[in-house]
Design a protein around this motif. Structure first.
Motif, PDB file in Angstrom:
ATOM      1  N   MET A 235      -3.865  16.829  -4.509  1.00 62.10           N
ATOM      2  CA  MET A 235      -3.316  16.403  -5.795  1.00 62.10           C
ATOM      3  C   MET A 235      -2.922  14.933  -5.785  1.00 62.10           C
ATOM      4  SD  MET A 235      -3.431  18.851  -7.989  1.00 62.10           S
ATOM      5  CE  MET A 235      -2.283  18.249  -9.229  1.00 62.10           C
ATOM      6  N   VAL A 236      -2.561  14.409  -4.603  1.00 68.63           N
ATOM      7  CA  VAL A 236      -2.118  13.015  -4.559  1.00 68.63           C
ATOM      8  C   VAL A 236      -3.227  12.055  -4.996  1.00 68.63           C
ATOM      9  CG1 VAL A 236      -0.270  13.281  -2.881  1.00 68.63           C
ATOM     10  CG2 VAL A 236      -2.626  12.971  -2.078  1.00 68.63           C
ATOM     11  N   TYR A 237      -4.467  12.428  -4.758  1.00 68.84           N
ATOM     12  CA  TYR A 237      -5.569  11.561  -5.186  1.00 68.84           C
ATOM     13  C   TYR A 237      -5.645  11.490  -6.708  1.00 68.84           C
ATOM     14  CZ  TYR A 237      -7.246  11.868  -0.359  1.00 68.84           C
ATOM     15  OH  TYR A 237      -7.352  11.792   1.004  1.00 68.84           O
ATOM     16  N   LEU A 238      -5.433  12.630  -7.366  1.00 72.52           N
ATOM     17  CA  LEU A 238      -5.432  12.629  -8.829  1.00 72.52           C
ATOM     18  C   LEU A 238      -4.267  11.803  -9.357  1.00 72.52           C
ATOM     19  CD1 LEU A 238      -6.235  16.379  -9.646  1.00 72.52           C
ATOM     20  CD2 LEU A 238      -7.819  14.459  -9.438  1.00 72.52           C
ATOM     21  N   GLU A 239      -3.101  11.984  -8.762  1.00 72.27           N
ATOM     22  CA  GLU A 239      -1.920  11.248  -9.210  1.00 72.27           C
ATOM     23  C   GLU A 239      -2.115   9.743  -9.035  1.00 72.27           C
ATOM     24  OE1 GLU A 239       1.091  12.951  -6.798  1.00 72.27           O
ATOM     25  OE2 GLU A 239       1.218  14.828  -7.947  1.00 72.27           O
ATOM     26  N   ALA A 240      -2.579   9.336  -7.868  1.00 76.04           N
ATOM     27  CA  ALA A 240      -2.759   7.909  -7.591  1.00 76.04           C
ATOM     28  C   ALA A 240      -3.762   7.285  -8.560  1.00 76.04           C
ATOM     29  CB  ALA A 240      -3.221   7.717  -6.147  1.00 76.04           C
TER      30      ALA A 240
ATOM     31  N   MET B  95       0.856  -1.178   0.000  1.00 77.06           N
ATOM     32  CA  MET B  95       0.000   0.000   0.000  1.00 77.06           C
ATOM     33  C   MET B  95       0.896   1.233   0.000  1.00 77.06           C
ATOM     34  SD  MET B  95      -2.899  -0.978   2.847  1.00 77.06           S
ATOM     35  CE  MET B  95      -1.708  -1.311   4.169  1.00 77.06           C
ATOM     36  N   LEU B  96       0.354   2.353  -0.473  1.00 79.50           N
ATOM     37  CA  LEU B  96       1.140   3.584  -0.539  1.00 79.50           C
ATOM     38  C   LEU B  96       0.391   4.723   0.115  1.00 79.50           C
ATOM     39  CD1 LEU B  96       3.658   5.134  -1.625  1.00 79.50           C
ATOM     40  CD2 LEU B  96       2.316   5.608  -3.696  1.00 79.50           C
ATOM     41  N   THR B  97       1.113   5.481   0.941  1.00 81.15           N
ATOM     42  CA  THR B  97       0.653   6.749   1.503  1.00 81.15           C
ATOM     43  C   THR B  97       1.625   7.823   1.045  1.00 81.15           C
ATOM     44  OG1 THR B  97      -0.525   5.947   3.453  1.00 81.15           O
ATOM     45  CG2 THR B  97       0.576   8.049   3.666  1.00 81.15           C
ATOM     46  N   ALA B  98       1.107   8.997   0.713  1.00 83.35           N
ATOM     47  CA  ALA B  98       1.974  10.122   0.334  1.00 83.35           C
ATOM     48  C   ALA B  98       1.397  11.394   0.936  1.00 83.35           C
ATOM     49  CB  ALA B  98       2.074  10.251  -1.184  1.00 83.35           C
ATOM     50  N   GLY B  99       2.183  12.029   1.795  1.00 83.72           N
ATOM     51  CA  GLY B  99       1.706  13.266   2.414  1.00 83.72           C
ATOM     52  C   GLY B  99       2.811  13.956   3.181  1.00 83.72           C
ATOM     53  N   MET B 100       2.776  15.286   3.177  1.00 86.67           N
ATOM     54  CA  MET B 100       3.727  16.058   3.965  1.00 86.67           C
ATOM     55  C   MET B 100       3.582  15.710   5.444  1.00 86.67           C
ATOM     56  SD  MET B 100       5.684  18.178   2.202  1.00 86.67           S
ATOM     57  CE  MET B 100       6.081  19.506   3.338  1.00 86.67           C
ATOM     58  N   MET B 101       4.684  15.761   6.161  1.00 84.19           N
ATOM     59  CA  MET B 101       4.662  15.463   7.589  1.00 84.19           C
ATOM     60  C   MET B 101       4.808  16.771   8.362  1.00 84.19           C
ATOM     61  SD  MET B 101       7.028  12.031   7.608  1.00 84.19           S
ATOM     62  CE  MET B 101       6.606  10.635   6.540  1.00 84.19           C
ATOM     63  N   ARG B 102       3.646  17.334   8.704  1.00 88.33           N
ATOM     64  CA  ARG B 102       3.637  18.568   9.486  1.00 88.33           C
ATOM     65  C   ARG B 102       2.458  18.536  10.446  1.00 88.33           C
ATOM     66  NH1 ARG B 102       2.403  21.132   4.148  1.00 88.33           N
ATOM     67  NH2 ARG B 102       0.142  21.440   4.040  1.00 88.33           N
ATOM     68  N   ALA B 103       2.536  19.386  11.478  1.00 88.96           N
ATOM     69  CA  ALA B 103       1.494  19.438  12.492  1.00 88.96           C
ATOM     70  C   ALA B 103       0.175  19.887  11.879  1.00 88.96           C
ATOM     71  CB  ALA B 103       1.913  20.385  13.612  1.00 88.96           C
ATOM     72  N   GLY B 104      -0.913  19.554  12.562  1.00 90.77           N
ATOM     73  CA  GLY B 104      -2.232  19.966  12.081  1.00 90.77           C
ATOM     74  C   GLY B 104      -2.921  18.848  11.329  1.00 90.77           C
ATOM     75  N   ASP B 105      -3.538  19.210  10.207  1.00 86.60           N
ATOM     76  CA  ASP B 105      -4.366  18.259   9.467  1.00 86.60           C
ATOM     77  C   ASP B 105      -3.574  17.078   8.914  1.00 86.60           C
ATOM     78  OD1 ASP B 105      -6.624  19.789   9.963  1.00 86.60           O
ATOM     79  OD2 ASP B 105      -6.387  20.971   8.137  1.00 86.60           O
ATOM     80  N   LYS B 106      -2.349  17.340   8.433  1.00 90.49           N
ATOM     81  CA  LYS B 106      -1.549  16.232   7.889  1.00 90.49           C
ATOM     82  C   LYS B 106      -1.238  15.201   8.972  1.00 90.49           C
ATOM     83  CE  LYS B 106      -1.042  18.069   3.743  1.00 90.49           C
ATOM     84  NZ  LYS B 106      -1.755  17.547   2.565  1.00 90.49           N
ATOM     85  N   LEU B 107      -0.824  15.689  10.130  1.00 91.21           N
ATOM     86  CA  LEU B 107      -0.520  14.766  11.215  1.00 91.21           C
ATOM     87  C   LEU B 107      -1.780  14.041  11.671  1.00 91.21           C
ATOM     88  CD1 LEU B 107       1.684  13.652  13.018  1.00 91.21           C
ATOM     89  CD2 LEU B 107       1.297  15.548  14.606  1.00 91.21           C
ATOM     90  N   ALA B 108      -2.934  14.715  11.605  1.00 88.01           N
ATOM     91  CA  ALA B 108      -4.198  14.063  11.954  1.00 88.01           C
ATOM     92  C   ALA B 108      -4.485  12.899  11.015  1.00 88.01           C
ATOM     93  CB  ALA B 108      -5.341  15.076  11.908  1.00 88.01           C
ATOM     94  N   SER B 109      -4.183  13.066   9.725  1.00 89.16           N
ATOM     95  CA  SER B 109      -4.364  11.956   8.783  1.00 89.16           C
ATOM     96  C   SER B 109      -3.430  10.804   9.122  1.00 89.16           C
ATOM     97  CB  SER B 109      -4.119  12.432   7.341  1.00 89.16           C
ATOM     98  OG  SER B 109      -5.271  13.043   6.794  1.00 89.16           O
TER      99      SER B 109
END
Length: 362
Positions: free
Chosen positions: A273-278, A187-201
């Motif tokens: 954008m990652v959803y479009l790319e995937a 499986m693949l996950t792609a996302g910036m690692m920063r506080a807030g919403d990204k970290l919540a994901s």
């Protein structure tokens, strides 16, 4: 003849310059917009890299940014080469366009916005003045391109005069689809690692993984200031989770090309954008049913956030256990992207909307 042939477009992104060194969805979208506008035959000039962004609602910061914006507007009115059109990307209460409306009015050229939001709830409080400026900039726009149905709600309710609202679906900077994924890898996950919403994901991902059984693997592409927190979240899963780090476009395409599915919950994503790319790589997507995401995901079953990580885990288990289902959902995803989310369609939509403005102004 291309619709924008011979035209010059002044482009500006108050929140983040397309030339900014730190990767992000905003930077990528700005770069893609410059490309699709230019594909219509126009010369697109990034006329300013003046950053107007107040992250914390600080009145002193806002006052200083206003002063900088006034100086930059004066410079552009004086020195900017001839332009037929001004385009601003991402005007909102933390990053209002304090420059474009002034310059466009002084130069007597049409003023257009892409992905702008109106936030009436911010007209009081720490960002009140900036929120009002974002509203004023929206009012000045001849055309506002909206990317999601969620953005349209307030844009339509508070539309100024005869302003035109045009749907511009989020798009990829490509004319064709890549080769479909083998669907045989992790499986693949792609996302910036920063506080807030990204970290919540990432927290939701970790909770979801704890509900999975069987022989699963997850690759994570991305980096950032919250990497230590993400690594701590994933530590209980040991070697089943692999950190790929920050990948360039070629490396990320390679990761998409072998993944079995794409997993990103999408907490408060504008669209992602990652959803479009995937999906362009034929990956089935596991995400939550959230505003914004609905505009960029192929028709399917996406669990509501309130159903929690158990629902996501059930969806993952179903996909991992059924190669035929993965293949079908992946093919549906590619067909969805091909229909409305590639660059040529975006170029056509943009120039179809702005060409009447150019005819009036000449």
């Amino acid at each position: 003849m291309k619709p924008g042939q011979g035209k010059r477009v002044a482009f500006y992104a108050p929140m983040k310059s397309p030339h900014h060194p730190v990767p992000s969805g905003d930077r990528e979208m700005a770069r893609n917009l410059i490309a699709v506008i230019g594909a219509g035959g126009a010369d697109v000039d990034l006329v300013s890299e003046q950053k107007i962004y107040d992250k914390h609602g600080d009145g002193d910061v806002q006052q200083d940014l206003r002063a900088q914006a006034q100086g930059e507007a004066a410079r552009l009115i004086r020195d900017m080469p001839h332009a037929d059109l001004w385009v601003t990307y991402h005007n909102y209460y933390k990053a209002p366009d304090l420059i474009g409306p002034i310059v466009a009015r002084a130069r007597a050229i049409p003023y257009v916005q892409i992905e702008s939001t109106r936030a009436s709830s911010r007209l009081t409080g720490a960002w009140a003045d900036f929120a009002q400026s974002a509203h004023d900039a929206c009012d000045a726009a001849d055309v506002i391109f909206y990317l999601t149905a969620n953005d349209l709600i307030t844009l339509k309710r508070e539309r100024y005069g005869q302003q035109t609202l045009v749907h511009l679906p989020p798009f990829l900077p490509a004319a064709t689809l890549p080769r479909p994924s083998s669907l045989k890898g992790p499986m693949l996950t792609a996302g910036m690692m920063r506080a807030g919403d990204k970290l919540a994901s990432y927290r939701i991902i970790a909770e979801t993984l704890s509900h999975l059984s069987g022989d699963w693997q997850l690759d994570i592409a991305g980096d950032g200031p919250a990497r230590a927190e993400v690594e701590t979240l994933m530590a209980p899963f040991g070697p089943r989770v692999t950190f790929l780090g920050q990948l360039d476009r070629t490396q990320l395409a390679r990761a998409y090309g072998q993944a079995s599915l794409f997993f990103w919950p999408g907490v408060n994503e504008a669209f992602g954008m990652v959803y479009l790319e995937a999906q362009s790589h034929g990956l089935p997507v596991v995400a939550q049913n959230r505003p914004g995401l609905r505009d960029v995901l192929a028709v399917g079953q996406y669990p509501a956030p309130e159903l929690g990580p158990q629902a996501l885990a059930a969806q993952i288990s179903q996909l991992l256990g059924n190669p035929d289902l993965r293949a079908k959902q992946g093919a549906d995803a590619q067909a969805f992207i091909a229909a409305t989310h590639l660059a040529p369609a975006a170029t056509q939509r943009f120039w179809r909307a702005v060409t009447p403005l150019l005819e009036i102004s000449t």
